[in-house]
Design a protein around this motif. Structure first.
Motif, short mmCIF file in Angstrom:
data_model
loop_
_atom_site.label_atom_id
_atom_site.label_comp_id
_atom_site.label_asym_id
_atom_site.label_seq_id
_atom_site.Cartn_x
_atom_site.Cartn_y
_atom_site.Cartn_z
N TYR B 231 -30.21 -3.75 74.34
CA TYR B 231 -30.61 -2.53 75.04
C TYR B 231 -29.98 -1.30 74.41
N GLN B 233 -29.60 -0.99 71.13
CA GLN B 233 -30.52 -0.71 70.02
C GLN B 233 -31.79 -0.03 70.55
N THR B 234 -32.24 -0.47 71.73
CA THR B 234 -33.42 0.17 72.32
C THR B 234 -33.16 1.66 72.51
N ARG B 236 -31.01 3.55 70.93
CA ARG B 236 -30.98 4.21 69.62
C ARG B 236 -32.40 4.39 69.08
N ALA B 237 -33.22 3.35 69.29
CA ALA B 237 -34.58 3.39 68.76
C ALA B 237 -35.42 4.46 69.45
N LYS B 238 -35.00 4.90 70.64
CA LYS B 238 -35.71 5.99 71.30
C LYS B 238 -35.36 7.32 70.68
N GLY B 239 -34.29 7.34 69.87
CA GLY B 239 -33.87 8.59 69.26
C GLY B 239 -32.74 9.27 70.01
N VAL B 240 -32.14 8.57 70.98
CA VAL B 240 -31.03 9.15 71.73
C VAL B 240 -29.85 9.36 70.79
N PRO B 241 -29.22 10.54 70.82
CA PRO B 241 -28.06 10.78 69.94
C PRO B 241 -26.95 9.77 70.22
N GLU B 242 -26.21 9.43 69.17
CA GLU B 242 -25.26 8.32 69.27
C GLU B 242 -24.23 8.50 70.40
N THR B 248 -24.02 6.79 78.02
CA THR B 248 -24.95 6.54 79.12
C THR B 248 -25.43 5.09 79.17
N HIS B 249 -25.24 4.34 78.09
CA HIS B 249 -25.74 2.97 78.14
C HIS B 249 -24.64 1.90 78.25
#
Ligand SMILES: Nc1ncnc2c1ncn2[C@@H]1O[C@H](COP(=O)(O)OP(=O)(O)OP(=O)(O)O)[C@@H](O)[C@H]1O
Ligand code: SF4
Ligand SMILES: [Mg+2]
Lengths: 342, 333
Positions: B231, B233-234, B236-242, B248-249
């Motif tokens: 999740y 990686q999910t 990150r794959a959405k483009g959420v900044p690191e 948040t995750h």
């Protein structure tokens, strides 16, 4: 660089993992492209590097163990020069604007790909709000729309549910809703149906084909299942131990396979029913630490020959169809004649 | 949710009663409690002259009775009149003193210092653990893993002395007790308040350090676990900044086991603070319990244990409520 209708082009991609046992060449010199509007199937047995290829396209290789040693990934952009994704900082802002917006990915495991403590709606809204200037209410509206679109009933309730309240099939639909929420141009689907049962699988495949048409996008569809490839793909690349061994239109692959590995895959396909798990070929995939010299398929190949100790080149059979095998190089006899000799 | 909390509060009662029975029995098990020895002293000094007074004490506190006959009047007194019995040890005054007065004096300060310590522990430990995990094997990770290790293994009194020395030489504050000498016994004023806060800094750091090291270790490990999950990686794959992916995750999942430690962190802070309390001269209940046990001051010791157990049970309840709030997988029934 890019041909006119190419959306994304992967050139000489090399991804290695540095593990305690040694270096795993998970993806070794792979080149391919995805054309606008097509579905490219990526076929191969477990461990051949399909997922690593998929993640590398968005530069999502887990660091520091995994490293992209070489390669370029060109992404076409409207009216602008193509952009090499691998030249961007992997945690930077620029790649953040590509991920989820231009190129989206749906992972293999629906059970673990969603955050267990965020609601489904929040997980869709996160992408929507990141890439669009919308209010929270609009984002929520969009999330419900997407849930409806991927076939989840009662979206206004589903939006507030949590992943553990969803079945595997529904979770994968939710993942697809996240991936497609910002109208990407390319969807990478990494075995999205492997963990699901057959009825759900065909529903999801249908959904993807339908969404692909209505949203005008391309799909890179990864699977180890020939039946699925036949159902969804326009073109196919076949991978073996980190390399592409054959590529062609789906009918070339099914009706005129060239590489001995592809031939075996098709032969081992169960005749009854339409799914074919790729496990029934004699022998096993070589360990990444003990790769045979030359052609990696040689230990399992009926046509293996002296020259196969050298790595074969990728030979063009027709402009659309290539095979990486000595049988098709100059002086090679092709697969049928050779079979007659044996 | 309200029903859940109510039910938990009802369960609290038998739990606390049981703890009080066991602790009272244990405290009274060895012979020679302080009242008995004082009675003996009276007998020796005044002989028959003090006979009536001695008799009165014997019957009032049930000295000749079995333990349970002493327990019941005590617990009934607490429940009906909030009367925790008397303290007999002279350390708190020349005469006998009601336990409830001693507790009232110290409870607020103890709770304050515990909550502040817990807060300090979390605020310091969480970012360290998160960044150590995110940049595993970086210089940051190594430095803070080392500090956490030192913090874990250094005795509290040593850290207390070092910090007192450091604060004295660098800021010129002479710490110890709740207030500096000029404010003791004075009415509240701004200066007294500042002095009070200043005197809290060292104990909070000292008591918090050990717990902090534990949280850093546990949270770093769970974060590493979570960071490897799909999740993340999910996201990150959405483009959420690191940085946002991190906070948040995985943090929200990795924090769950730590939240469930609030319950036992509180008593650890009370008891872990005894030595610090001695060194820094702090009027905490942990210190009171320690002296009461040494003197076999039975009602005082029993009451301290009772207070601890109530606070622990409440701490556990709070952590369960927070858990239920942030983890949607937990059901209230
Ligand atoms: N994080 C990792 N650390 C070490 N090795 C890895 C890692 N991820 C992948 N590999 C290795 O890279 C190779 C390719 O893995 P990949 O996940 O791409 O296979 P796959 O084709 O997707 O297989 P499957 O069908 O099982 O998903 C494998 O040998 C695997 O062991
Ligand atoms: S190169 Fe040789 S071993 Fe490899 S597939 Fe072709 S014939 Fe078989
Ligand atoms: Mg895979």
């Amino acid at each position: 660089m890019l041909q006119t209708n190419e959306l994304i082009k992967v050139e000489d991609l090399q991804v290695f993992f540095h593990t305690d046992e040694g270096i795993v060449r998970a993806v070794d010199n792979v080149s391919f492209s995805v054309v606008q509007g097509e579905t490219l199937g990526v076929l191969g047995e477990s461990g051949c590097g399909k997922s690593v290829t998929a993640r590398a396209v968005l530069n999502l290789i887990p660091r520091p163990k995994g490293r992209i040693h070489n390669g370029r990934i060109w992404l076409a952009r409207d009216g602008k020069q193509p952009l090499d994704i691998l030249s961007l900082r992997p945690y930077g802002r620029q790649i953040g604007r590509i991920r989820g917006r231009e190129v989206s990915i749906v992972f293999q495991e629906p059970m673990t790909s969603l955050n267990p403590v965020h609601s489904i709606g929040r997980q869709i809204m996160e992408a929507v709000q990141l890439h669009n200037r919308v209010s929270k209410r609009e984002a929520r509206q969009r999330a419900m729309e997407m849930l409806d679109r991927v076939g989840i009933s009662a979206p206004s309730q589903a939006v507030d549910k949590y992943p553990h309240e969803f079945s595997g099939g529904m979770r994968q639909r939710a993942m697809i809703a996240i991936a497609l929420s910002c109208n990407p141009r390319l969807l990478i689907a990494d075995e999205p149906t492997t963990a699901l049962d057959v009825t759900i699988e065909s529903q999801i495949l249908e959904l993807l084909s339908e969404l692909k048409e209505s949203m005008d996008m391309s799909i890179m569809f990864i699977t180890h299942d020939l039946g699925v490839i036949g159902e969804i793909a326009d073109r196919v690349i076949v991978m073996y131990a980190g390399k592409i061994v054959e590529r062609g239109l789906v009918r070339d692959i099914f009706h005129d396979p060239k590489h001995p590995y592809t031939v075996k895959l098709l032969e081992s396909r169960p005749r009854v029913g339409k799914t074919g798990e790729l496990s029934s070929i004699a022998g096993s995939v070589p360990s990444p630490f003990e790769l045979p010299a030359g052609c990696y398929f040689s230990p399992r190949c009926d046509y293996a020959h002296e020259r196969c100790r050298q790595e074969p080149a990728e030979i063009e059979i027709t402009p659309e169809h290539t095979a990486k095998c000595w049988l098709f190089s100059e002086g090679g006899s092709g697969i049928d004649a050779e079979a007659a000799v044996n | 949710m309200a029903v859940y909390i109510l039910r938990r509060l009802v369960y609290l009662i038998p739990t606390v009663l049981l703890i009080s029975i066991i602790s009272f029995a244990v405290i009274n098990a060895p012979p020679g409690d302080i009242l008995s020895s004082q009675v003996q002293e009276l007998e020796q000094q005044y002989g028959p002259a003090a006979q009536r007074q001695i008799e009165a004490l014997r019957t009032r506190y049930g000295l000749d009775q079995p333990v349970y006959m002493r327990y019941f009047p005590w617990i009934v007194g607490i429940i009906t009149r909030l009367d925790f019995g008397m303290s007999f040890s002279g350390a708190y005054g020349i005469e006998f003193r009601p336990v409830v007065d001693i507790l009232a004096e110290r409870l607020g300060y103890t709770v304050l210092i515990s909550v502040l310590t817990l807060g300090f522990t979390w605020v310091a430990a969480i970012p360290i653990a998160v960044y150590s995990a995110a940049w595993q094997r970086s210089v940051f990770d190594y430095v803070f893993t080392f500090i956490a290790f030192v913090g874990r293994s250094m005795p509290n009194f040593l850290l207390a002395l070092l910090l007192m020395y450091f604060v004295y030489t660098n800021f010129g504050w002479s710490l110890g007790g709740m207030f500096s000498s000029e404010y003791v016994g004075q009415p509240w004023s701004w200066g007294r308040f500042v002095d009070f806060l200043r005197n809290l800094v060292v104990p909070v750091i000292v008591i918090g350090t050990a717990g902090m090291a534990t949280i850093v270790r546990v949270l770093r490990a769970t974060m590493l676990d979570e960071l490897g999950k799909d999740y993340v990686q999910t996201a990150r794959a959405k483009g959420v900044p690191e940085w946002k992916v991190l906070w948040t995750h995985p943090v929200k999942v990795a924090i769950l086991p730590i939240v469930s430690t609030i319950g036992w962190m509180l008593p650890m802070i009370f008891s872990g603070s005894v030595i610090t309390a001695i060194v820094l001269n702090l009027p905490t209940i942990g210190l009171t319990l320690y002296t009461a046990l040494r003197a076999q001051d039975m009602y005082l010791a029993g009451s301290c244990v009772l207070v601890f157990s109530v606070l622990t049970v409440i701490g556990t309840l709070i952590s369960d409520i927070i858990l239920a709030k942030i983890d949607p997988r937990i059901r209230y029934d």
